[in-house]
Design a protein around this motif. Sequence first.
Motif, PDB file in Angstrom:
ATOM      1  N   ASN A 423      56.212   1.197  80.906  1.00 19.22           N
ATOM      2  CA  ASN A 423      56.965   0.808  82.147  1.00 19.22           C
ATOM      3  C   ASN A 423      57.892   2.129  83.201  1.00 19.22           C
ATOM      4  OD1 ASN A 423      59.101   1.671  80.338  1.00 19.22           O
ATOM      5  ND2 ASN A 423      59.594  -0.537  79.566  1.00 19.22           N
ATOM      6  N   LEU A 424      58.663   1.872  83.665  1.00 14.92           N
ATOM      7  CA  LEU A 424      58.847   3.520  84.119  1.00 14.92           C
ATOM      8  C   LEU A 424      59.909   4.419  83.057  1.00 14.92           C
ATOM      9  CD1 LEU A 424      59.192   5.367  86.267  1.00 14.92           C
ATOM     10  CD2 LEU A 424      61.174   4.074  87.462  1.00 14.92           C
ATOM     11  N   ARG A 425      60.086   3.881  82.458  1.00 14.28           N
ATOM     12  CA  ARG A 425      61.046   4.838  81.359  1.00 14.28           C
ATOM     13  C   ARG A 425      60.011   5.439  80.003  1.00 14.28           C
ATOM     14  NH1 ARG A 425      65.772   1.544  77.757  1.00 14.28           N
ATOM     15  NH2 ARG A 425      66.468   1.774  79.587  1.00 14.28           N
ATOM     16  N   THR A 426      59.189   4.831  80.059  1.00 12.16           N
ATOM     17  CA  THR A 426      57.508   5.057  78.985  1.00 12.16           C
ATOM     18  C   THR A 426      57.501   6.384  79.635  1.00 12.16           C
ATOM     19  OG1 THR A 426      56.906   3.126  78.692  1.00 12.16           O
ATOM     20  CG2 THR A 426      55.968   5.342  78.212  1.00 12.16           C
ATOM     21  N   LEU A 427      57.195   6.697  81.374  1.00 11.12           N
ATOM     22  CA  LEU A 427      56.161   7.269  81.882  1.00 11.12           C
ATOM     23  C   LEU A 427      57.753   8.609  82.132  1.00 11.12           C
ATOM     24  CD1 LEU A 427      54.774   9.285  84.255  1.00 11.12           C
ATOM     25  CD2 LEU A 427      56.390   7.738  86.154  1.00 11.12           C
ATOM     26  N   LEU A 428      58.953   8.235  82.482  1.00 13.28           N
ATOM     27  CA  LEU A 428      59.687   9.365  82.617  1.00 13.28           C
ATOM     28  C   LEU A 428      60.044  10.281  80.997  1.00 13.28           C
ATOM     29  CD1 LEU A 428      62.825   8.062  83.873  1.00 13.28           C
ATOM     30  CD2 LEU A 428      61.168   9.427  85.195  1.00 13.28           C
ATOM     31  N   GLY A 429      59.631   9.199  79.183  1.00  5.04           N
ATOM     32  CA  GLY A 429      59.646  10.109  78.615  1.00  5.04           C
ATOM     33  C   GLY A 429      58.455  10.713  78.560  1.00  5.04           C
ATOM     34  N   PHE A 430      57.433  10.781  79.193  1.00  2.00           N
ATOM     35  CA  PHE A 430      56.343  11.459  78.881  1.00  2.00           C
ATOM     36  C   PHE A 430      57.015  13.030  79.915  1.00  2.00           C
ATOM     37  CE2 PHE A 430      53.903   8.102  76.831  1.00  2.00           C
ATOM     38  CZ  PHE A 430      52.992   8.746  76.204  1.00  2.00           C
ATOM     39  N   LEU A 431      57.209  12.502  81.263  1.00  5.44           N
ATOM     40  CA  LEU A 431      57.632  14.020  81.587  1.00  5.44           C
ATOM     41  C   LEU A 431      58.646  14.744  81.161  1.00  5.44           C
ATOM     42  CD1 LEU A 431      57.773  12.025  85.091  1.00  5.44           C
ATOM     43  CD2 LEU A 431      55.398  13.224  84.218  1.00  5.44           C
ATOM     44  N   GLU A 432      59.467  14.279  79.945  1.00  5.65           N
ATOM     45  CA  GLU A 432      60.458  15.207  79.855  1.00  5.65           C
ATOM     46  C   GLU A 432      60.024  15.852  78.631  1.00  5.65           C
ATOM     47  OE1 GLU A 432      64.645  14.589  78.233  1.00  5.65           O
ATOM     48  OE2 GLU A 432      63.268  13.100  77.882  1.00  5.65           O
ATOM     49  N   MET A 433      59.167  15.303  77.932  1.00  9.30           N
ATOM     50  CA  MET A 433      58.516  16.110  76.590  1.00  9.30           C
ATOM     51  C   MET A 433      57.426  17.411  77.620  1.00  9.30           C
ATOM     52  SD  MET A 433      54.955  14.837  74.363  1.00  9.30           S
ATOM     53  CE  MET A 433      53.624  15.309  76.467  1.00  9.30           C
ATOM     54  N   PHE A 434      56.666  17.300  78.328  1.00  8.22           N
ATOM     55  CA  PHE A 434      56.266  18.037  79.569  1.00  8.22           C
ATOM     56  C   PHE A 434      57.185  19.245  79.902  1.00  8.22           C
ATOM     57  CE2 PHE A 434      53.301  15.278  79.861  1.00  8.22           C
ATOM     58  CZ  PHE A 434      51.968  15.711  79.363  1.00  8.22           C
ATOM     59  N   ALA A 435      57.826  18.800  80.436  1.00  5.58           N
ATOM     60  CA  ALA A 435      59.022  19.823  80.875  1.00  5.58           C
ATOM     61  C   ALA A 435      59.866  20.645  79.909  1.00  5.58           C
ATOM     62  CB  ALA A 435      60.519  19.440  81.899  1.00  5.58           C
ATOM     63  N   VAL A 436      60.381  19.650  79.060  1.00  2.00           N
ATOM     64  CA  VAL A 436      61.543  20.166  78.413  1.00  2.00           C
ATOM     65  C   VAL A 436      60.427  21.262  76.890  1.00  2.00           C
ATOM     66  CG1 VAL A 436      62.965  20.634  76.619  1.00  2.00           C
ATOM     67  CG2 VAL A 436      63.211  19.027  78.977  1.00  2.00           C
ATOM     68  N   GLU A 437      59.572  20.495  76.442  1.00  2.38           N
ATOM     69  CA  GLU A 437      58.827  20.886  75.311  1.00  2.38           C
ATOM     70  C   GLU A 437      57.911  21.474  75.033  1.00  2.38           C
ATOM     71  OE1 GLU A 437      58.125  17.478  72.064  1.00  2.38           O
ATOM     72  OE2 GLU A 437      59.751  17.058  72.532  1.00  2.38           O
ATOM     73  N   VAL A 438      56.840  21.513  76.862  1.00  2.00           N
ATOM     74  CA  VAL A 438      55.464  22.485  76.680  1.00  2.00           C
ATOM     75  C   VAL A 438      56.533  24.007  77.266  1.00  2.00           C
ATOM     76  CG1 VAL A 438      53.518  22.365  77.619  1.00  2.00           C
ATOM     77  CG2 VAL A 438      54.658  20.452  76.262  1.00  2.00           C
ATOM     78  N   ALA A 439      56.894  22.851  78.389  1.00  2.37           N
ATOM     79  CA  ALA A 439      57.204  24.065  79.395  1.00  2.37           C
ATOM     80  C   ALA A 439      58.058  25.448  79.579  1.00  2.37           C
ATOM     81  CB  ALA A 439      57.656  23.378  80.785  1.00  2.37           C
ATOM     82  N   GLY A 440      59.143  24.590  78.052  1.00  2.00           N
ATOM     83  CA  GLY A 440      60.323  25.823  77.750  1.00  2.00           C
ATOM     84  C   GLY A 440      61.363  25.346  79.013  1.00  2.00           C
ATOM     85  N   ALA A 441      62.058  24.308  80.297  1.00  2.00           N
ATOM     86  CA  ALA A 441      62.646  24.509  81.118  1.00  2.00           C
ATOM     87  C   ALA A 441      64.073  23.345  80.218  1.00  2.00           C
ATOM     88  CB  ALA A 441      62.328  23.486  82.264  1.00  2.00           C
TER      89      ALA A 441
END
Length: 534
Positions: A423-441
């Motif tokens: 669901n949308l919550r699943t998606l937002l979790g992955f987006l946060e991983m990319f933004a914070v853990e990968v990009a370092g934002a």
Amino acid sequence: MDTQALVKNLHPLEVRIIRHYGMQDELTIEKVESDLGFKSGNGNQALSWLSSKGLVREVRRETSIFYELTDLGRQWKEQGTPEERMLKLLKTKLGLRLPEIAEALGIENKDVGSAFGALSKAGLLAMDEAKRVVLAAAADVLDNGLPAQGEAAEKMVTLRRLLEKAAAASGGVLAEGALTAPEKAVMAGIAKKRGASDAAFRIAERETVVFAFTEAHPELAKALEAAGITGDEIGTLTPELLASGAWKGAAFRSYNVKVPPSRLLVGRSNPYAKFLEDVKDKLVSLGFEEFDGSLVETEFWNSDALFMPQFHSARDIHDVYYVAEPTKAKFIEEPWLSRVAAAHENGGDTGSRGWNYAFDREFTRRLILRSQGTVLSARQLPTAKVPGKYFGIARCFRYDRVDATHLSDFYQTEGIVLGEEVNLRTLLGFLEMFAVEVAGAKEVKYVPGYFPFTEPSVEVHIKHPVLGWFELGGSGIFRPEVTKALGVDVPVAAWGIGIDRMALMALGLNDLRELFSYDIENVRLRRAKESSRE
């Protein structure tokens, strides 16, 4: 300032500029190259060197806007705009469907759709109960395809005048300052900065940097004159000079034999290449399977399979590069072609009403360079496992104006997650991983978005310390028209993240172009600093 030492270290190009101009002169690259007969690029080099030595300073920057006539604009000038041609055709042949108009005029379906939208809004065209295009009851069209009167007529006449003026101008370029107010208004609606595949005019911003000498100039000019240095000294002794004897009595540039030798350079991994490998490792460790595909794709998989209508303005967001030879694929796989066509025409078995138009099975075979990583997800859906997680890092191509956050070819990390509980919550979790853990934002926000193939749709934005907020990528839950047409009957979360932009943040850069910089020295130093932190 040690004037004598500086005199010995000046390049001949710098010497010629110093001796030719005075304190009262303003210098530009174009002026210097024209006055002194420099090769293209030499003026920029010389002024950059003089600036780094503190001998010239920047006075101001002057920005001018020009409009360049594109190949499409020249075609419009010769054959008529799509609006003119449609009105002229429908004046004699009433009741044609949009694909029939496209075939009769030799115009792309999407261009016919855009032209119909504009003309129907202006009250010139309408669609009857049988979905055929006809002239509106109040429309008064001349034989040349122009309306006889009204606001639409004024705009179309002004556009025709702009096309003719540009075609007659040198290089097909019109200066913004030379346009009238009505011409500027029309130009604002048809000219584009980012690419120009579907625009009659391309916007070009030309910035001119104006320089002036610093106070060191008079003393330095006198020293050069006293030393007899003109800038015409010979820098390289060639076989031709020796054979002709022209070296005798000639003036040569002096060389500093005490210059230290080059340092030893060892091999290192490119920072961006290492970043891409780290992203792959992270996703694989989370249980994702990697997919990949060809750089050359069909309109079917790039757009049609993603429920993007063939002549709807939604497709304009993807300006694509077309393949010249061959122009079309031999076939599209079944049953996916028929199922996707049905989804477009009437919804098929997806529960949708579709887009309600005749799907063009020839257009869908056209070959292009893929414009979005989502094409990989579309290709994966027919064979995907449920539940399943897939990702890919895809190189994509679009017309774009290159700047600090845009490139005309770029990488996306594309991914899908399939499952009953997705669901949308699943998606937002992955987006946060990319933004914070990968990009370092440090700062992240989610913004509602629109994509023809997802609902709901979400854009993720991050804040760069220098560039401020910018979009990292788009995402959403695939619409049933996409998933069911391709054989999937469970929710699918999908995203397309600009991995170049993630690297921009993660590597501490301020410009995407630095990722692919030809300045090897800059890359070496940047990598050395990263190693020292490790």
